[in-house]
Design a protein around this motif. Structure first.
Motif, PDB file in Angstrom:
ATOM      1  N   ALA A 297     -22.611  12.527 -13.396  1.00  0.00           N
ATOM      2  CA  ALA A 297     -21.541  12.896 -12.475  1.00  0.00           C
ATOM      3  C   ALA A 297     -21.131  11.686 -11.635  1.00  0.00           C
ATOM      4  O   ALA A 297     -21.982  10.899 -11.211  1.00  0.00           O
ATOM      5  N   PHE A 298     -19.830  11.542 -11.411  1.00  0.00           N
ATOM      6  CA  PHE A 298     -19.297  10.453 -10.578  1.00  0.00           C
ATOM      7  C   PHE A 298     -19.852   9.089 -11.021  1.00  0.00           C
ATOM      8  O   PHE A 298     -20.141   8.220 -10.202  1.00  0.00           O
ATOM      9  N   THR A 299     -20.018   8.906 -12.311  1.00  0.00           N
ATOM     10  CA  THR A 299     -20.666   7.714 -12.842  1.00  0.00           C
ATOM     11  C   THR A 299     -19.670   6.833 -13.588  1.00  0.00           C
ATOM     12  O   THR A 299     -18.866   7.325 -14.385  1.00  0.00           O
ATOM     13  N   TYR A 300     -19.748   5.531 -13.331  1.00  0.00           N
ATOM     14  CA  TYR A 300     -18.912   4.564 -14.042  1.00  0.00           C
ATOM     15  C   TYR A 300     -19.578   4.215 -15.366  1.00  0.00           C
ATOM     16  O   TYR A 300     -20.772   3.872 -15.410  1.00  0.00           O
ATOM     17  N   TYR A 311     -26.206  12.322 -29.294  1.00  0.00           N
ATOM     18  CA  TYR A 311     -26.704  12.523 -30.652  1.00  0.00           C
ATOM     19  C   TYR A 311     -27.770  13.621 -30.638  1.00  0.00           C
ATOM     20  O   TYR A 311     -28.579  13.703 -29.697  1.00  0.00           O
ATOM     21  N   ASP A 312     -27.779  14.467 -31.659  1.00  0.00           N
ATOM     22  CA  ASP A 312     -28.651  15.657 -31.671  1.00  0.00           C
ATOM     23  C   ASP A 312     -29.980  15.441 -32.383  1.00  0.00           C
ATOM     24  O   ASP A 312     -30.655  16.409 -32.745  1.00  0.00           O
ATOM     25  N   TRP A 313     -30.375  14.178 -32.585  1.00  0.00           N
ATOM     26  CA  TRP A 313     -31.654  13.822 -33.209  1.00  0.00           C
ATOM     27  C   TRP A 313     -31.672  14.247 -34.684  1.00  0.00           C
ATOM     28  O   TRP A 313     -32.712  14.453 -35.297  1.00  0.00           O
ATOM     29  N   GLY A 314     -30.499  14.423 -35.275  1.00  0.00           N
ATOM     30  CA  GLY A 314     -30.418  14.798 -36.669  1.00  0.00           C
ATOM     31  C   GLY A 314     -30.676  16.264 -36.948  1.00  0.00           C
ATOM     32  O   GLY A 314     -30.810  16.672 -38.102  1.00  0.00           O
ATOM     33  N   ASP A 315     -30.716  17.088 -35.901  1.00  0.00           N
ATOM     34  CA  ASP A 315     -30.968  18.528 -36.043  1.00  0.00           C
ATOM     35  C   ASP A 315     -29.756  19.290 -35.522  1.00  0.00           C
ATOM     36  O   ASP A 315     -29.556  19.413 -34.310  1.00  0.00           O
ATOM     37  N   LYS A 316     -28.940  19.803 -36.424  1.00  0.00           N
ATOM     38  CA  LYS A 316     -27.716  20.494 -36.030  1.00  0.00           C
ATOM     39  C   LYS A 316     -27.999  21.750 -35.211  1.00  0.00           C
ATOM     40  O   LYS A 316     -27.126  22.213 -34.460  1.00  0.00           O
ATOM     41  N   ASN A 317     -29.174  22.326 -35.350  1.00  0.00           N
ATOM     42  CA  ASN A 317     -29.508  23.508 -34.553  1.00  0.00           C
ATOM     43  C   ASN A 317     -29.518  23.188 -33.058  1.00  0.00           C
ATOM     44  O   ASN A 317     -29.274  24.067 -32.224  1.00  0.00           O
ATOM     45  N   ARG A 318     -29.796  21.940 -32.719  1.00  0.00           N
ATOM     46  CA  ARG A 318     -29.853  21.559 -31.310  1.00  0.00           C
ATOM     47  C   ARG A 318     -28.458  21.485 -30.688  1.00  0.00           C
ATOM     48  O   ARG A 318     -28.339  21.468 -29.460  1.00  0.00           O
ATOM     49  N   ASP A 319     -27.431  21.456 -31.531  1.00  0.00           N
ATOM     50  CA  ASP A 319     -26.067  21.475 -31.002  1.00  0.00           C
ATOM     51  C   ASP A 319     -25.818  22.731 -30.179  1.00  0.00           C
ATOM     52  O   ASP A 319     -24.958  22.743 -29.294  1.00  0.00           O
ATOM     53  N   MET A 320     -26.558  23.791 -30.481  1.00  0.00           N
ATOM     54  CA  MET A 320     -26.361  25.074 -29.803  1.00  0.00           C
ATOM     55  C   MET A 320     -27.287  25.264 -28.609  1.00  0.00           C
ATOM     56  O   MET A 320     -27.132  26.215 -27.843  1.00  0.00           O
ATOM     57  N   THR A 321     -28.244  24.374 -28.430  1.00  0.00           N
ATOM     58  CA  THR A 321     -29.247  24.600 -27.388  1.00  0.00           C
ATOM     59  C   THR A 321     -29.288  23.529 -26.307  1.00  0.00           C
ATOM     60  O   THR A 321     -29.771  23.786 -25.200  1.00  0.00           O
ATOM     61  N   VAL A 322     -28.812  22.316 -26.595  1.00  0.00           N
ATOM     62  CA  VAL A 322     -28.873  21.258 -25.582  1.00  0.00           C
ATOM     63  C   VAL A 322     -27.814  21.498 -24.501  1.00  0.00           C
ATOM     64  O   VAL A 322     -26.848  22.230 -24.708  1.00  0.00           O
ATOM     65  N   PHE A 323     -28.007  20.859 -23.357  1.00  0.00           N
ATOM     66  CA  PHE A 323     -27.020  20.911 -22.274  1.00  0.00           C
ATOM     67  C   PHE A 323     -26.710  19.477 -21.872  1.00  0.00           C
ATOM     68  O   PHE A 323     -27.482  18.831 -21.154  1.00  0.00           O
ATOM     69  N   TYR A 324     -25.603  18.957 -22.371  1.00  0.00           N
ATOM     70  CA  TYR A 324     -25.164  17.606 -22.078  1.00  0.00           C
ATOM     71  C   TYR A 324     -23.782  17.672 -21.434  1.00  0.00           C
ATOM     72  O   TYR A 324     -22.846  18.211 -22.022  1.00  0.00           O
ATOM     73  N   GLY A 325     -23.652  17.129 -20.223  1.00  0.00           N
ATOM     74  CA  GLY A 325     -22.385  17.255 -19.527  1.00  0.00           C
ATOM     75  C   GLY A 325     -21.989  16.038 -18.721  1.00  0.00           C
ATOM     76  O   GLY A 325     -22.817  15.202 -18.352  1.00  0.00           O
ATOM     77  N   GLN A 326     -20.684  15.946 -18.447  1.00  0.00           N
ATOM     78  CA  GLN A 326     -20.113  14.932 -17.568  1.00  0.00           C
ATOM     79  C   GLN A 326     -19.275  15.624 -16.493  1.00  0.00           C
ATOM     80  O   GLN A 326     -18.739  16.714 -16.710  1.00  0.00           O
ATOM     81  N   TYR A 327     -19.178  14.951 -15.346  1.00  0.00           N
ATOM     82  CA  TYR A 327     -18.333  15.490 -14.282  1.00  0.00           C
ATOM     83  C   TYR A 327     -17.728  14.341 -13.493  1.00  0.00           C
ATOM     84  O   TYR A 327     -18.432  13.544 -12.878  1.00  0.00           O
ATOM     85  N   LYS A 328     -16.417  14.219 -13.589  1.00  0.00           N
ATOM     86  CA  LYS A 328     -15.659  13.230 -12.827  1.00  0.00           C
ATOM     87  C   LYS A 328     -16.225  11.820 -12.970  1.00  0.00           C
ATOM     88  O   LYS A 328     -16.396  11.089 -11.995  1.00  0.00           O
TER      89      LYS A 328
END
Length: 379
Positions: A297-300, A311-328
């Motif tokens: 967040a608020f990061t340059y 990157y999901d470590w080569g496991d497509k199942n993790r696409d549904m379980t990880v929480f990766y986000g950006q904010y401003k």
């Protein structure tokens, strides 16, 4: 501060030095992005789940916080060989940090502070460019048992004691940056395996696996963290405020590898008002854990950030379980348009839990440690 606080601090070695690393040319990102990304994916598949297998179990410590703000003992470390350790009181001048640490009782009910050098509970240096603790172990190096140290044991400096504070110190692993795909070359500069720790104005310098944010709640502010691959990793619950994150690679790397394994685990990394710079191509993170959780967040972000971002470590199942986000976030690397679909551009409401001290429950314990925190974001 603590009643009957059990502390174990492992200090492998210390000596002063200075180092500098040159930045690679930024235009390499544009010309070689496609090739680099393909090679990165090959490398991830090659490493697979063999990477960072070392686990650590700790017992929960139940302590009652007796808020004693003033240290009851001061231990000074002097490296003058002509000095003699004063053993009569057990808390005089010592020739090394290890002697000072060994002089302390196994249990203590107050904060012990050692100014300007090394310390047992509070470690305060004369400045991150002046007070440097360094060593060069790697995961594949043999330890005293004759077995490889592993990532966990490669740390230059390791902390297992709660309520630890470090100020104005550099922790460095001087092992050289490994070539892509090399196994066993993880070299940790600092491992923090304890709850309620704070690092202020510190530097963490290494290559692969610089900062092992292993377990517990942690607060990093005004710190500099440098590495190449997964250089902030582990399963801590940590808030990084106003930190400079710097990649040093001519090829590809990853900034974070967070290991949250369950939806019920209250762990994750949050970066607020930080700056990401360096060389090569960098993923913001990859999913070491199935429920890996990281927010910026608020990061340059400089242009070294891969457009995919994660990157999901080569496991497509993790696409549904990880929480990766950006904010401003800002900068040429912050463009969200080409991010992987399973990452998030957070709303104000979604970002709120990650950008305040509530994320680490820090309002009380940071205040008790007498650490001032910014109010413009971390309210």
């Amino acid at each position: 501060m603590l009643h009957k606080l059990f502390v174990v601090l492992i200090l492998f070695f210390q000596r002063a030095c200075s180092s500098s690393l040159a930045n690679a040319h930024q235009n390499a990102f544009r010309d070689e992005k496609t090739v680099v990304q393909k090679e990165y994916l090959k490398w991830v598949n090659h490493i697979g789940c063999k990477y960072l297998r070392h686990t650590w179990k700790s017992e929960k410590q139940k302590t009652k916080n007796k808020n004693k703000l003033k240290p009851c003992k001061t231990i000074k470390v002097r490296q003058n060989k002509k000095s003699k350790a004063k053993s009569s009181s057990g808390h005089g001048h010592f020739l090394s940090a290890q002697q000072a640490i060994s002089s302390l009782p196994v249990t203590t009910n107050c904060r012990v502070e050692i100014p300007a050098t090394m310390a047992y509970i509070t470690l305060e240096g004369a400045g991150a460019d002046k007070t440097i603790i360094e060593w060069d172990d790697t995961a594949d190096r043999l330890g005293q048992s004759g077995q490889p140290l592993g990532t966990y044991g490669s740390a230059t400096f390791a902390v297992n004691s709660p309520y630890f504070i470090a100020k104005n110190i550099t922790f460095q692993n001087t092992a050289p940056s490994p070539p892509p795909g090399a196994l066993g070359k993880q070299g940790v500069a600092l491992r923090i395996s304890a709850d309620k720790a704070a690092f202020i104005g510190c530097k963490f310098i290494g290559a692969q696996d610089t900062l092992y944010d292993h377990t517990g709640r942690h607060y990093f502010t005004d710190c500099y963290i440098q590495g190449s691959v997964d250089f902030i990793f582990g399963n801590g619950l940590s808030l990084y405020h106003a930190c400079h994150l710097h990649a040093v690679t001519n090829t590809y790397g990853a900034l974070t590898a967070q290991r949250r394994e369950s939806f019920l685990e209250e762990t994750g990394f949050s970066f607020v008002n930080c700056k990401v710079t360096g060389s090569g191509v960098l993923y913001l993170g990859r999913a070491w854990g199935t429920f890996s959780r990281v927010v910026f967040a608020f990061t340059y972000m400089d242009r070294i950030i891969s457009p995919d971002g994660w990157y999901d470590w080569g496991d497509k199942n993790r696409d549904m379980t990880v929480f990766y986000g950006q904010y401003k976030c800002s900068g040429p690397g912050a463009d969200y348009g080409k991010r992987v679909k399973w990452s998030r551009e957070l709303t104000s409401q979604e970002a709120q839990p990650f950008i305040t001290l509530d994320f680490i429950g820090g309002h009380k314990w940071l205040k008790n440690l007498r650490i001032s925190t910014p109010t413009h974001v971390l309210a």
